[in-house]
Design an enzyme around this catalytic site. Structure first.
Site, PDB file in Angstrom:
ATOM      1  N   HIS A  95      55.443  56.025   1.420  1.00 42.38           N
ATOM      2  CA  HIS A  95      55.966  55.201   0.213  1.00 42.38           C
ATOM      3  C   HIS A  95      55.156  55.648  -1.083  1.00 42.38           C
ATOM      4  CE1 HIS A  95      52.534  52.188   1.222  1.00 42.38           C
ATOM      5  NE2 HIS A  95      52.672  52.427  -0.577  1.00 42.38           N
ATOM      6  N   ASP A 125      55.245  55.566   7.731  1.00 40.58           N
ATOM      7  CA  ASP A 125      54.631  55.341   6.317  1.00 40.58           C
ATOM      8  C   ASP A 125      53.355  56.740   6.292  1.00 40.58           C
ATOM      9  OD1 ASP A 125      54.656  54.666   3.770  1.00 40.58           O
ATOM     10  OD2 ASP A 125      53.386  53.058   4.054  1.00 40.58           O
ATOM     11  N   GLY A 199      47.796  50.717  -5.602  1.00 46.70           N
ATOM     12  CA  GLY A 199      46.886  52.043  -5.708  1.00 46.70           C
ATOM     13  C   GLY A 199      45.991  52.380  -4.643  1.00 46.70           C
ATOM     14  N   ASN A 200      45.590  51.503  -3.692  1.00 48.97           N
ATOM     15  CA  ASN A 200      44.862  51.652  -2.635  1.00 48.97           C
ATOM     16  C   ASN A 200      45.726  52.584  -1.471  1.00 48.97           C
ATOM     17  OD1 ASN A 200      42.893  48.959  -3.065  1.00 48.97           O
ATOM     18  ND2 ASN A 200      41.946  51.096  -2.427  1.00 48.97           N
ATOM     19  N   SER A 201      46.917  52.212  -1.780  1.00 48.84           N
ATOM     20  CA  SER A 201      47.876  52.794  -0.549  1.00 48.84           C
ATOM     21  C   SER A 201      47.538  54.249  -0.311  1.00 48.84           C
ATOM     22  CB  SER A 201      49.368  52.510  -1.016  1.00 48.84           C
ATOM     23  OG  SER A 201      49.770  51.304  -0.864  1.00 48.84           O
ATOM     24  N   GLY A 252      66.516  52.238  21.901  1.00 44.06           N
ATOM     25  CA  GLY A 252      68.082  51.881  21.789  1.00 44.06           C
ATOM     26  C   GLY A 252      68.236  50.417  22.226  1.00 44.06           C
ATOM     27  N   VAL A 253      67.100  49.423  21.805  1.00 41.20           N
ATOM     28  CA  VAL A 253      67.331  48.155  22.224  1.00 41.20           C
ATOM     29  C   VAL A 253      67.018  47.272  20.921  1.00 41.20           C
ATOM     30  CG1 VAL A 253      66.989  48.495  24.790  1.00 41.20           C
ATOM     31  CG2 VAL A 253      64.957  47.948  23.229  1.00 41.20           C
TER      32      VAL A 253
END
Length: 361
Positions: A95, A125, A199-201, A252-253
């Protein structure tokens, strides 16, 4: 391995030092004697020792942590953090780089330099950047074994663009599940009370030995923040470097946790496991597993009934969705066939399920 005081000891030492500074006396000492000198000196040494642990890990890690700037022709630029894992690759969050056209990174002692995205995976992510020339910096390494709750950790990054910031806390929880893209989840996340801000991401959450516990993903407020775990990162990142992508296993559940009311409606004992609410048409589980075939009302709440309850996958018990998600994310790959032990219509049976590949977002 570096040693540190416990939080309680540190706070006690700080409290004693503060009382002495304010002119307060400790019990049993006299204002006319130097009886408190040794205790005060010991407290001061304890505080210095505790502070030096965080200073040491910061000095060891900070040079490998970068600021990231992202620019787009159609949107306002963004920022985040990342860290060096080898001579040319930087790990960050998907992200952080999503939607960008130009990418720049800056080490602690360098100016901004351009970078390119090698690969990105929205479902974990995670993303990897490549830079052309690396300064004389030691890359960070990941923890070698599963981190335990209570482990002291440090978050290093660039909150609000304040480069080289550090915050400390503990591992508050493990095996957490985060909401991901397209109603999928990110398994095996690490929870911490170390303060994390925008900003830590993408920055590292590290132990006091400087080993990466996880890639900081988000902060939820109230001393709750999360990181993508080291084991999941170590599965995803090599594939991003080699192919630019990562294929996640797929059942697929549609799943539900077994709540007390769901257990009552479906006569489940024990009241645990993972309930299969629906089967996606054409998915791997179609014709193998069974979803809900109706509903009933329990204490005024409509509850689904008739679906399989997954009790175990291969040799791994699945009492919760978190356990099932972590097994799939860390132990399986698309194309693997796993034995799924289910409770179906009041009886136990085992079926074979061949996992597919999660659809593109």
């Amino acid at each position: 391995m570096k040693e540190s005081l416990t939080r309680r000891a540190m706070l006690g030492a700080l409290g004693t030092a503060a009382a002495a500074t304010a002119g307060c006396q400790s019990p049993g000492t006299s204002s006319e004697s130097d009886g408190g000198t040794a205790d005060q000196s010991a407290s001061t040494d304890a505080v210095a020792q505790s502070e030096s642990v965080y200073a040491d890990v910061y000095r060891e890690v900070a040079d490998a942590v970068v600021s990231i700037r992202v620019y787009s022709e159609t949107a306002r630029g963004g920022q985040g953090s990342g860290f060096l894992i080898d001579d040319e690759h930087i790990v960050t969050n998907e992200h952080v780089v999503a939607g960008g056209d130009e990418y720049y990174v800056r080490f602690a002692d360098t100016g901004w330099r351009s970078a390119s995205v090698v690969g990105a995976d929205v479902y974990s992510d995670l993303a990897v950047l490549r830079i052309g020339a690396t300064p004389d910096v030691t890359p960070l390494s990941f923890v070698e074994r599963e981190v335990t709750v209570g482990t002291e950790v440090v978050a290093i990054g660039n909150p609000f663009g304040l480069s080289g910031s550090v915050s400390a806390g503990i591992v508050s929880g493990v095996d957490r599940t985060l909401q991901g893209a397209n109603n999928f989840s990110i398994a095996d996340a690490v929870q911490t009370d170390a303060p994390v801000n925008p900003g830590n991401s993408g920055g590292p959450l590290v132990t006091l030995d400087g080993d990466v516990v996880g890639v900081i993903n988000s902060g939820g407020g109230d001393n709750v923040a999360f990181a993508i775990s080291a084991p999941l990162t170590q599965r995803v990142v090599p594939s991003l470097i080699q192919t630019g992508d990562y294929d996640h296993p797929y059942m697929g559940v549609g799943l539900r946790s077994v709540s007390p009311r769901l257990a009552e409606a479906n006569d489940l004992d024990p009241a645990s496991g993972v309930y299969i609410d629906r089967i996606l048409d054409g998915g791997p589980a179609a014709g193998v597993l069974q979803g809900s075939d109706g509903s009933t009302v329990v204490s005024g709440t409509e509850v689904p009934v008739g679906g399989d309850v997954v009790r175990q996958m291969d040799d791994t018990p699945t009492p919760t969705r978190q356990a099932l998600g972590s097994f799939l994310a860390l132990e399986t790959s698309p194309g693997d066939t796993v034995d799924v032990a289910v409770e179906r219509d009041g009886t136990r049976e085992t079926v074979e399920l061949t996992l597919g590949t999660r659809p593109e977002p």
